[in-house]
Design an enzyme around this catalytic site. Structure first.
Site, PDB file in Angstrom:
ATOM      1  N   ASP A 139       0.865  -1.153  -0.175  1.00 52.41           N
ATOM      2  CA  ASP A 139       0.053  -0.122   0.031  1.00 52.41           C
ATOM      3  C   ASP A 139       0.783   1.130   0.105  1.00 52.41           C
ATOM      4  OD1 ASP A 139      -1.633   2.205   0.480  1.00 52.41           O
ATOM      5  OD2 ASP A 139      -2.424   1.128   2.120  1.00 52.41           O
ATOM      6  N   THR A 147      -3.443   5.381  -2.890  1.00 49.92           N
ATOM      7  CA  THR A 147      -4.322   6.880  -2.698  1.00 49.92           C
ATOM      8  C   THR A 147      -3.747   7.508  -3.967  1.00 49.92           C
ATOM      9  OG1 THR A 147      -3.306   7.765  -0.947  1.00 49.92           O
ATOM     10  CG2 THR A 147      -5.352   6.608  -0.671  1.00 49.92           C
ATOM     11  N   LYS A 195      -2.221  12.452  -2.234  1.00 49.96           N
ATOM     12  CA  LYS A 195      -1.188  12.697  -1.244  1.00 49.96           C
ATOM     13  C   LYS A 195       0.017  13.083  -2.006  1.00 49.96           C
ATOM     14  CE  LYS A 195      -2.723   9.647   2.526  1.00 49.96           C
ATOM     15  NZ  LYS A 195      -3.639   8.548   1.740  1.00 49.96           N
ATOM     16  N   ARG A 247      -9.105  13.078  -4.764  1.00 45.33           N
ATOM     17  CA  ARG A 247      -9.046  11.740  -3.766  1.00 45.33           C
ATOM     18  C   ARG A 247      -9.706  10.599  -4.500  1.00 45.33           C
ATOM     19  NH1 ARG A 247      -8.494  13.349   1.349  1.00 45.33           N
ATOM     20  NH2 ARG A 247      -9.700  11.447   1.991  1.00 45.33           N
TER      21      ARG A 247
END
Length: 437
Positions: free
Chosen positions: A194, A220, A223, A229
């Protein structure tokens, strides 16, 4: 008049995305429903939606230098947590065993975190991962803050997990993927990374790539990648058929129609990720984190692992007798955004012993190393104010809070933060026309 309250010192792990990405997020693409994959939709009218999603998939593979014959990607996850759970759902059976980094050691909730009440011996399963799968977390060494690979190896030999998960939300050092791959192979385990927090650094070749060692990589996109998002799942293409299993878990297993405006925004950002300018940005993110850490150490504070290799630092406040929740509160009232965070050995996530600080957002606004030295000085003032208020009001938050709000040093700190922060632009947003109502 321009409002400084919209320009705080945002030292969270999140980021500011570009105007181009925000235009995608606010586009008519939000209107289209498109359950299924490109070319295999449950609805008509998806000709251009298919083109956008295929473009996003191709750019995702290109951004991470992956051969489409060996790797596939699903760009439909709504965010990182759904992406992770789709992998577990697709590749594991209920109650299969997993091993992920413990939350107080810098891991993530979705890697299998749970707590145990020592008085009643009752287990509280915090995330769905620990509800549906059997979790045995691994930890960092409490003295060094570094992952204890030796104990991980011994426990994996006994536990025989179906999957080992690497990656974390508050770990500031590189991962030993070769060691993890060897442990996984010795126990018949899948290896998943991840890389949510470091994906922008991986894409820029400034962090070690997990793709040479892992079976599945999730992330994701908001970041260090600086996108919308959303989430992505990369999977190896081989005889194990990960692609079909993961795609089916995403839809119809766990999600409905994809958010096409997010996918378009991600495709837009991935084009930016492949530019020299983004690589320069990613390098500055790391340099800024190291400058911030070095200055705080110079001020005699304790950083977990002694520093950082990436975009974040984990500040251990326990030697000061402070909780992260108090420092977060002081900073919040002074227009500084950061978050309380557990450090190795903590028992409470609500009153943990540390704070987590990231550099991607302020780097997007143009901060360089010298500016982060000033950020460290401001944070020093915030911590010293917390210590002073705690000394007079006591350790209980209900007594600490009103005493803090009445302290004149808080207003002075807030004013200085505003004066400093408003000299930098807000990336992706024109604040010149924003006014106080």
């Amino acid at each position: 008049m321009p409002t400084p309250n919209l320009l705080p010192l945002n030292t969270l792990i999140q980021n500011f995305t570009s105007q181009a990405v925000m235009e995608c997020l606010g586009s008519c693409l939000t209107n289209k429903y498109s359950e299924g994959l490109p070319g295999k939709r449950y609805y008509g009218g998806n000709e251009f939606i298919d083109q956008i999603e295929v473009l996003c998939q191709n750019r995702a593979l290109e951004a991470f230098r992956l051969d489409a014959e060996n790797w596939g990607v699903n760009v439909q996850p709504y965010s990182g947590s759904p992406a992770n759970f789709a992998v577990y759902t697709g590749l594991l059976a209920p109650h299969d065993r997993i091993m992920g980094l413990d939350l107080p050691s810098g891991g993530h909730l979705t890697h299998g975190f749970y707590t145990v009440n020592k008085r009643t011996n009752e287990k509280k399963k915090i995330s769905a991962t620990s509800v549906f799968f059997e979790s045995l977390p691994y930890r960092v060494d409490y003295d060094t803050g570094l992952i204890d690979y030796d104990t991980l190896e011994k426990n994996a030999d006994l536990f025989k997990p179906a999957m080992i998960v690497c990656g974390g939300s508050a770990y500031s050092r590189e991962w030993d993927y070769a060691r993890l791959r060897a442990i996984a192979d010795a126990n018949g385990s899948l290896l998943m990374m991840d890389m949510a927090h470091i994906s922008g650094l991986v894409a820029s070749e400034l962090a070690v790539s997990p793709f040479d060692f892992c079976d599945v990589v999730t992330t994701t996109t908001h970041k260090s990648l600086r996108g919308p998002r959303a989430g992505m799942i990369f999977f190896k293409r081989d005889e194990r058929n990960f692609g079909d299993r993961i795609n089916f878990a995403v839809f119809p297993g766990l999600q409905g129609g994809p958010h096409n405006h997010q996918i378009a925004g991600l495709a837009t950002q991935l084009k930016q990720v492949m530019t020299p300018e983004f690589r320069t940005y990613a390098g500055q993110v790391i340099a800024n984190a190291q400058a911030l850490s070095a200055r705080l150490v110079e001020l005699d504070y304790t950083m977990m692992t002694g520093g950082t290799d990436n975009h974040l630092i984990l500040w251990d406040l326990r030697p000061l007798g402070l909780t992260g929740s108090k420092v977060e509160l002081v900073c919040e009232e002074a227009s500084i955004s950061l978050n309380k965070n557990a450090v190795a050995g903590d028992k409470s996530a609500l009153a943990p012993g540390g704070v987590r600080i990231g550099t991607p957002a302020l780097t997007s606004r143009g901060f360089v190393e010298a500016d982060f030295v000033e950020v460290a000085n401001i944070l020093h003032r915030a911590v010293q104010l917390a210590l002073k208020v705690q000394a007079s009001a006591g350790k209980k938050l209900k007594d600490f809070t009103p005493a803090l709000l009445q302290d004149p040093e808080l207003a002075a700190l807030r004013n200085d933060v505003h004066s400093f922060a408003t000299t930098f632009p807000m990336y992706g947003l024109d604040t010149s026309e924003l006014t106080v109502e």
